[in-house]
Design an enzyme around this catalytic site. Structure first.
Site, short mmCIF file in Angstrom:
data_model
loop_
_atom_site.label_atom_id
_atom_site.label_comp_id
_atom_site.label_asym_id
_atom_site.label_seq_id
_atom_site.Cartn_x
_atom_site.Cartn_y
_atom_site.Cartn_z
N LYS A 10 -15.83 -7.80 5.05
CA LYS A 10 -14.85 -8.87 5.27
C LYS A 10 -14.50 -8.85 6.75
O LYS A 10 -14.71 -7.83 7.42
CB LYS A 10 -13.61 -8.70 4.39
N SER B 221 -3.02 -8.19 2.74
CA SER B 221 -3.18 -8.13 4.19
C SER B 221 -3.62 -9.49 4.74
O SER B 221 -3.20 -9.90 5.81
CB SER B 221 -4.19 -7.05 4.57
N ARG C 67 -2.56 -5.73 -8.41
CA ARG C 67 -1.59 -6.82 -8.44
C ARG C 67 -1.93 -7.72 -9.62
O ARG C 67 -3.08 -7.76 -10.05
CB ARG C 67 -1.65 -7.63 -7.13
N HIS D 56 0.85 -1.20 0.00
CA HIS D 56 0.00 0.00 0.00
C HIS D 56 0.89 1.25 0.00
O HIS D 56 0.61 2.22 -0.73
CB HIS D 56 -0.87 0.05 1.26
P1 ADP Z 1 -9.98 -3.37 -0.35
O1 ADP Z 1 -10.65 -4.13 0.75
O2 ADP Z 1 -10.72 -2.15 -0.79
O3 ADP Z 1 -9.50 -4.21 -1.50
P2 ADP Z 1 -7.27 -3.26 0.60
O4 ADP Z 1 -6.83 -2.61 1.85
O5 ADP Z 1 -7.14 -4.74 0.50
O6 ADP Z 1 -8.74 -2.75 0.38
O7 ADP Z 1 -6.50 -2.61 -0.63
C1 ADP Z 1 -6.61 -1.26 -0.96
C2 ADP Z 1 -6.04 -1.05 -2.34
O8 ADP Z 1 -4.65 -1.36 -2.33
C3 ADP Z 1 -6.63 -1.92 -3.44
O9 ADP Z 1 -6.64 -1.18 -4.65
C4 ADP Z 1 -5.66 -3.07 -3.55
O10 ADP Z 1 -5.70 -3.69 -4.81
C5 ADP Z 1 -4.35 -2.35 -3.31
N1 ADP Z 1 -3.32 -3.24 -2.79
C6 ADP Z 1 -3.42 -4.17 -1.83
N2 ADP Z 1 -2.25 -4.80 -1.63
C7 ADP Z 1 -1.36 -4.25 -2.51
C8 ADP Z 1 0.01 -4.50 -2.81
N3 ADP Z 1 0.71 -5.45 -2.21
N4 ADP Z 1 0.59 -3.72 -3.76
C9 ADP Z 1 -0.14 -2.77 -4.40
N5 ADP Z 1 -1.44 -2.50 -4.18
C10 ADP Z 1 -2.05 -3.23 -3.23
#
Ligand code: ADP
Length: 159
Positions: free
Chosen positions: A41, A128, A90, A17
């Protein structure tokens, strides 16, 4: 001045992130990390904990703010006068869902533009949920998260 919102659950914020935050903050004048309070979730951290961890992680960026929000993302974007929605992609895992959400957001808010950043090669496999699974099993992923997040994860997940 262009304000971008980077929305998500951030449960917790990872270096994947943060890589997106860093790149977005070099393009847009202001980046707001929007922490969705109750996503559909199961969560490990409360919204206050997720905000706190994200704030500590972005303390070094002068044009990045962190705010919790409820409800529809594009409505929150309008409220804070963000013109751009930032997401990270990703390989394989994210595209279909992001595409679906992008089309829905465009319908709800044609005035807000989506900008997707391709995830850094180093963090392509980092999510995560996988992170929590590995820490729970005693694995070390200190190079994948900010130091405060590592401490918080171990406190929650290890006996
Ligand atoms: P959500 O529940 O909205 O998917 P996340 O916290 O999982 O929220 O992710 C927020 C954003 O960050 C999303 O666009 C996700 O694809 C992106 N993201 C998550 N992990 C990574 C990573 N390792 N590298 C780049 N972007 C990521």
């Amino acid at each position: 001045m262009t304000t971008a919102i980077y929305p998500g659950s951030f449960d917790p914020i990872t270096n994947g992130h943060l890589d997106i935050v860093k790149r977005a903050s070099s393009i847009f004048e202001k980046v707001v990390i929007g922490i969705y309070d109750i996503p559909q979730k199961s969560l490990l951290f409360s919204v206050d904990e997720r905000v706190d961890l994200a704030r500590k992680a972005v303390a070094g960026f002068s044009n990045v703010q962190v705010t919790a929000y409820s409800g529809i993302t594009v409505e929150f974007a309008r409220k804070i006068k963000a013109q751009v929605l930032v997401r990270g992609l990703r390989a394989n895992s994210d595209f279909e869902r992001e595409f679906e959400m992008a089309l829905m957001n465009k319908k709800l808010a044609p005035d807000i533009e989506l900008v997707c950043f391709m995830a850094n090669l180093r963090y392509q496999f980092l999510s995560s949920s996988l992170l929590k699974e590995i820490i729970k099993l005693g694995g070390n992923l200190d190079d994948m998260v900010p130091p405060d997040v590592s401490v918080a994860l171990k406190k929650k997940l290890l006996p």
